[in-house]
Write a protein that holds these residues in place. Structure first.
Motif, short mmCIF file in Angstrom:
data_model
loop_
_atom_site.label_atom_id
_atom_site.label_comp_id
_atom_site.label_asym_id
_atom_site.label_seq_id
_atom_site.Cartn_x
_atom_site.Cartn_y
_atom_site.Cartn_z
N VAL A 18 0.86 -1.21 -0.02
CA VAL A 18 0.02 0.07 0.02
C VAL A 18 1.13 1.29 -0.03
O VAL A 18 0.66 2.20 -0.66
N ASN A 19 2.02 1.19 0.95
CA ASN A 19 2.82 2.54 0.98
C ASN A 19 3.53 2.48 -0.40
O ASN A 19 4.04 3.62 -0.55
N TYR A 20 4.06 1.43 -0.91
CA TYR A 20 4.72 1.47 -2.25
C TYR A 20 3.93 2.11 -3.31
O TYR A 20 4.54 2.79 -4.01
N LYS A 21 2.60 1.65 -3.40
CA LYS A 21 1.67 2.30 -4.26
C LYS A 21 1.59 3.74 -4.04
O LYS A 21 1.70 4.59 -4.92
N ASN A 22 1.66 4.20 -2.80
CA ASN A 22 1.61 5.61 -2.48
C ASN A 22 2.83 6.36 -3.00
O ASN A 22 2.70 7.36 -3.26
N THR A 23 3.87 5.79 -2.76
CA THR A 23 5.17 6.61 -3.11
C THR A 23 5.12 6.48 -4.79
O THR A 23 5.40 7.69 -5.14
N VAL A 24 4.64 5.62 -5.61
CA VAL A 24 4.62 5.71 -7.02
C VAL A 24 3.57 6.90 -7.40
O VAL A 24 3.91 7.54 -8.30
N VAL A 25 2.39 6.66 -6.62
CA VAL A 25 1.61 8.15 -7.07
C VAL A 25 1.95 9.50 -6.78
O VAL A 25 2.01 10.27 -7.43
N TYR A 26 2.58 9.37 -5.38
CA TYR A 26 3.20 10.69 -5.17
C TYR A 26 4.34 11.13 -6.15
O TYR A 26 4.35 12.49 -6.42
N THR A 27 5.16 10.25 -6.54
CA THR A 27 6.54 10.60 -7.56
C THR A 27 5.88 11.14 -8.74
O THR A 27 6.31 12.09 -9.16
N VAL A 28 4.81 10.10 -9.26
CA VAL A 28 4.07 10.57 -10.68
C VAL A 28 3.61 11.82 -10.76
O VAL A 28 3.90 12.63 -11.53
N VAL A 29 2.71 12.10 -9.67
CA VAL A 29 1.79 13.38 -9.51
C VAL A 29 2.61 14.62 -9.47
O VAL A 29 2.56 15.49 -10.07
N GLY A 30 3.70 14.29 -8.42
CA GLY A 30 4.43 15.35 -7.78
C GLY A 30 5.57 15.92 -8.99
O GLY A 30 5.95 17.09 -9.17
N THR A 31 5.93 14.85 -9.76
CA THR A 31 6.96 15.20 -10.88
C THR A 31 6.20 15.93 -12.11
O THR A 31 6.80 16.75 -12.64
N ALA A 32 5.10 15.47 -12.28
CA ALA A 32 4.05 16.15 -13.43
C ALA A 32 3.92 17.49 -13.22
O ALA A 32 4.05 18.55 -14.09
N ILE A 33 3.42 17.80 -11.81
CA ILE A 33 2.99 18.90 -11.33
C ILE A 33 4.41 19.96 -11.34
O ILE A 33 4.47 21.21 -12.01
N ALA A 34 5.52 19.57 -10.95
CA ALA A 34 6.73 20.32 -10.78
C ALA A 34 7.27 20.59 -12.21
O ALA A 34 7.67 21.62 -12.53
N MET A 35 7.05 19.70 -13.07
CA MET A 35 7.67 19.81 -14.25
C MET A 35 6.73 20.81 -15.28
O MET A 35 7.35 21.70 -15.86
#
Length: 314
Positions: free
Chosen positions: A95-112
């Protein structure tokens, strides 16, 4: 005199001797010594960088007896997967691993999205208030509100226990912003002017001309942001109270803290607690860094050129 001039003309008209294909001029002794010394130095540096990582991998797969006695160096001793089995059999880990993937993808998209548009606007010297906006960005590199004001702000905005507490406060890195701004400043103006003459709008120039020609610097910034979001744990540790919202870094941090303090982890028995405690640090490091290590080869070819492009002047 005439014959001498004629001879010179004939000599000038003769074809010069060419070096056959596949044959290269011999390097001088000094350059050869430099190449050998350079190669040796790079090999030593690579060995120094790789040694800690290989040692961590060896300890992650070794048994607790060999680890505690200091016999594990570069090769696993007493091959053991107990810690991996305990960690990966826990549903909360995934569950936490999935959260990390979601946080990374969404955060990177917004940051870029924010960094790219902001840097492109700042790269235009005719932009009104350009100096002010650059100063605002640079000011945040040296001054920030502090831990308590940030916590109060996140809580007041209602971001606590949500993904926005992770991805929005770190949406723009000023260092990445300045690198991209420098790159866009050195972008050929002729391409944009030609597109504008053809009737293309500012947004069309940005999305159809600038972005496709900026793959190297974009790939580098994606790597920077993805690594930052993937390794981030303090923001989640500070703003998240529900364990189901933790990233995997917080899960592994709590696992390591619990084992080292003598607490039996979920899915582990008293018999394997000693084994888990002996190599839990190596296992957590390996599980955290492995996805980034697997991602890096796919964008490595853009990395060096992407970092250097912003520093090259026309």
């Amino acid at each position: 005199m005439v014959s001498d001039v004629t001879t010179r003309k004939v000599d000038l008209g003769r074809p010069r001797a060419r070096v056959p294909r596949g044959v290269r001029p011999r390097d001088g002794a000094g350059y050869t010594a430099f190449r050998v010394a350079n190669a040796a130095l790079l090999l030593v540096m690579c060995a120094l960088v790789l040694y800690p990582f290989v040692n961590i991998v060896a300890q992650a797969f070794s048994s607790e007896g060999y680890i505690n006695s200091g016999q594990v160096n570069l090769v696993p001793r007493g091959f053991n997967l107990t810690t991996f089995q305990v960690v990966m059999s826990d549903d909360m880990f995934w569950v936490n691993y999935k959260n990390t993937v979601v946080y990374t993808v969404v955060g990177t998209a917004i940051a870029m999205a924010l960094t790219t548009t902001y840097a492109y606007a700042l790269s235009k010297k005719h932009l009104k208030g350009r100096t002010f906006f650059i100063g605002v960005a640079v000011l945040t590199m040296f001054f920030n509100g502090g831990l308590v004001p940030n916590y109060v702000l996140i809580n007041t905005l209602g971001f606590k226990d949500t993904i926005w507490a992770i991805v929005l406060p770190n949406a723009i890195s000023v260092f990445n912003l300045l690198v991209m701004k420098s790159f866009f400043e050195n972008f050929p103006d002729e391409l944009e002017e030609a597109a504008a003459i053809d009737g293309m709008s500012t947004y069309g120039i940005f999305f159809r001309i600038v972005i496709p020609l900026s793959k190297a610097v974009l790939a580098t910034m994606v790597l920077f942001y993805a690594v930052a979001f993937w390794n981030s744990w303090f923001s989640a540790y500070l703003y998240m109270t529900d364990p189901h919202n933790y990233p995997v870094t917080v899960y592994l941090r709590n696992l390591m803290a619990g084992v080292t303090s003598g607490t039996t982890v979920a899915g582990g028995s008293l018999d394997n607690t000693t084994q888990i405690a002996s190599n839990v640090q190596s296992v957590t490091m390996l599980l955290t860094v492995l996805p980034i290590v697997c991602l890096y080869p796919f964008i490595q070819r853009y990395f060096v050129s992407g970092v250097m492009l912003g520093a090259v002047k026309q």
